[in-house]
Design an enzyme around this catalytic site. Structure first.
Site, PDB file in Angstrom:
ATOM      1  CE  LYS A 281      -4.113   1.741   2.431  1.00 50.86           C
ATOM      2  NZ  LYS A 281      -5.028   1.471   3.553  1.00 50.86           N
ATOM      3  CD  GLU A 366     -19.254  -3.142   9.138  1.00 48.79           C
ATOM      4  OE1 GLU A 366     -18.465  -2.338   8.610  1.00 48.79           O
ATOM      5  OE2 GLU A 366     -19.507  -4.273   8.636  1.00 48.79           O
ATOM      6  NE  ARG A 394     -21.787  -4.244   5.252  1.00 50.45           N
ATOM      7  CZ  ARG A 394     -20.657  -4.535   4.621  1.00 50.45           C
ATOM      8  NH1 ARG A 394     -19.612  -3.744   4.756  1.00 50.45           N
ATOM      9  NH2 ARG A 394     -20.552  -5.605   3.874  1.00 50.45           N
TER      10      ARG A 394
END
Length: 641
Positions: A281, A366, A394
């Protein structure tokens, strides 16, 4: 940008030599740093997938073959290679979305930008190909962070069941989602990263044994029969193979030739295959690599040479919450924090530094976070689950059935509630106050300023027998909005002129829209319309004093940064009906549609959620009640017509 400017579609990549492909990768990284530094956006993730994206588009025939991006914040390179190279208005009105967007290109399939969904999409598309007897390929690119989500593993379970249904899963493994990826899967992938010598070991053993007379070949076959056990010992990719998934890797995610070779093998296999790619990254940009927190996952406008922000805003809502959490942590040992792979973005990094044993990063999960919070509360703690408002959607079932049904004292802190703007439709936090209205006993606080964030967070964590919610906006928090009085639990922000016998309008202001509501009252005052402005502070349940206060006015108006369908306005209307208060009511909020990306101010103007627009409509309503139908004057800023 000699090569990049010549790329108008994926097939333009086919005629480039290996040396030119490396040059193209370098040009793309330079382009990204220059372009994103001007507009802001997801820089680090895209710098990490340059070679991977090039290889994908050389091996597969998009858009006939479906290349799917989980979350989608790493799709900038994909956009560049599919004919979209004007990044001058990235994430701005009229410009490119920061995520894949079906309206932009036939090469874009998924645009919801919620993590861990891509494998479900891929499973469905592969099944459709099978039913329709199409030989198109389906390729799903998913990060190691998104693989921590339960949806990903539900999909894998189904994908693996069809051993002859072609589907290529590319795991983009950079050890991070926002911050370093955590959990058992992360540890497993870390083991695989350290054992890339396995295939070379097996190849050398085969070569040596096949040259050994008499015993060589039988011995190799015996060893090869033990291949799975050996692999589990040296590189335990058996976790994937036990599911029935062919595993290829780990592959250097910055070696285009190696990537293409692996993807070609996966393409030919004829069943589900995982291609495990190791990427970095922020690759190629030192300021990103030096940012240990999240490798420039998302940046505002920055100096391209240094990576430093061009301008700094004042205190934001998130940091106010984060600082108050640290204070609460010192005062109460039972306070613990939960995050779903977003420790820094939701402001819990300072709490984690102060109390490392009292913060739980559960990954992009979640649903699990909400149920785990119920367990923590049942065990005697008070968990605070900080999450973006759009992502709480969610976990609705868990909030309802695990937390509320069991009367658990859990506080949900919803960051980026309301219109967020530039991240587009799926990131607007515009549903929470609607879907949570149906949860019995749950209480919702909507702070109007930093002082109220602190106060209402403290009020929320005092509740031990029900879930509480504190929701606030994205970005800079404005100056304090002082109350001039109190009615029940509501703050009065503005009273009509002294001596007003029956004020015209009761204006119910929700959360961060308080300054705008005061502006509306000023505009109404210029039209001779008297207004009381109240902030309920806790918008669910509706304050018991509100119906009686409303009855002393002629009209009730609610203004909220949430969907009008089932929101605070609807709850207030029901409370008035239940109390027998029969008054005209107008509820202003977000219409029930998905909103295109633009700045928050532009989106609010487009949907009419501005002070002049609302004042104009309220003036028309009052005039109608009075039997007057003349147009309001220009002092409101918008004339009827």
């Amino acid at each position: 940008m000699a090569l990049l400017s010549r790329i108008r579609g994926p097939r333009d990549l086919d005629r480039l030599s290996p040396e030119q492909l490396d040059q193209l990768a370098a040009e793309i990284r330079s382009f990204l740093v220059d372009a994103v530094s001007k507009t802001g956006g997801h820089l680090g993730p895209n710098l990490g997938v340059v070679e991977l994206t090039i290889a994908l588009h050389r091996v597969f025939e998009s858009p006939t073959d479906k290349v799917l991006w989980d979350t989608g914040h790493q799709s900038y390179v994909h956009k560049l290679l599919t004919g979209r190279q004007d990044f001058s208005k990235l994430k701005m009105k009229g410009g490119l979305s920061g995520y894949p967007a079906q309206a932009e290109s036939d090469h874009d399939v998924i645009e919801n930008s919620h993590a861990s969904t891509v494998l479900g999409w891929a499973d469905g598309l592969a099944k459709a190909n099978e039913v329709l007897k199409k030989d198109d390929h389906v390729v799903a690119v998913i990060g190691d962070g998104a693989l921590t989500g339960g949806m990903a593993w539900e999909a894998l379970n189904n994908i693996a069941a069809a051993k002859d249904r072609p589907l290529v899963i590319v795991v983009n493994d950079n050890e991070r989602s926002y911050a370093p990826t955590i959990g058992g899967l992360a540890n497993h992938l870390a083991t695989l990263r350290t054992t890339d010598g396995y295939e070379r070991f097996l190849a050398r053993g085969k070569d040596l044994l096949e040259r050994t007379p008499v015993l060589g070949k039988p011995l190799y076959e015996t060893l090869h029969g033990a291949k799975k056990g050996l692999k589990d010992f040296i590189a335990p990719q058996g976790m994937f193979e036990d599911l029935g998934l062919k595993y290829v890797g780990p592959i250097d995610g910055h070696d285009i030739e190696a990537l293409e070779s692996a993807l070609q093998r996966a393409k030919r296999f004829g069943g589900p295959v995982i291609v495990h790619c190791l990427t970095e990254k922020g690759r190629g940009y030192q300021p990103a690599l030096a940012d240990e927190a999240d490798r420039f996952h998302a940046v505002g406008k920055i100096h391209p040479d240094t990576g430093l922000p061009i301008a700094s805003s004042g205190a934001d809502w998130t940091s106010v919450f984060g600082e108050e959490m640290v204070k609460l942590g010192h005062e109460r040992e039972d306070i613990v924090a939960i995050t779903a792979a977003m420790l820094q973005p939701v402001g819990l990094d300072k709490f984690a530094k102060a109390f490392p044993d009292r913060v739980y990063d559960v990954g992009i999960a979640e649903q699990h976070a909400a149920t785990s919070a119920a367990g923590l509360a049942t065990g005697g703690l008070h968990p605070v689950f900080a999450v973006y408002a759009t992502f709480l959607n969610r976990a609705f079932d868990q909030v309802l059935m695990d937390v509320a049904l069991h009367k658990c004292g859990v506080t949900f802190v919803l960051d980026r509630a309301g219109i967020t703007g530039t991240d587009g439709a799926s990131h607007n936090g515009m549903w929470d106050m609607s879907i949570l209205q149906v949860v019995p006993s749950l209480r919702i606080a909507a702070p109007r300023d930093a002082d109220q964030v602190r106060a209402q967070l403290r009020e929320a964590v005092e509740v031990k027998d029900a879930p509480t919610v504190v929701r606030y906006s994205k970005g800079a928090v404005g100056p304090a909005v002082k109350a001039v009085g109190r009615v029940g639990g509501m703050d009065v922000l503005r009273e009509p002129a002294e001596g007003t016998e029956r004020p015209d309008v009761l204006l119910v202001s929700v959360g961060a829209l308080a300054p705008m509501c005061l502006e509306i009252a000023d505009l109404l005052d210029k039209q001779g319309i008297s207004t009381t402005v109240v902030d309920p502070r806790w918008v669910k349940p509706v304050d018991e004093a509100l119906p009686a206060l409303a009855a002393r006015h002629r009209v009730v108006v609610t203004v909220e940064d949430n969907s009008r369908v089932g929101g605070v306005g609807s709850a207030v209307a029901q409370a008035l009906r239940d109390a027998g208060v029969d008054l005209p009511l107008r509820d202003f909020g977000i219409p029930p549609r998905f909103l295109d990306h633009a700045s928050r101010k532009e989106v609010m103007a487009e949907i009419g959620l501005t002070a002049p627009d609302i004042a104009r409509q309220v003036t028309g309503l009052v005039s109608k009640i009075d039997g007057r139908f003349e147009e309001p004057t220009d002092s409101i800023g918008v004339v009827n017509g």
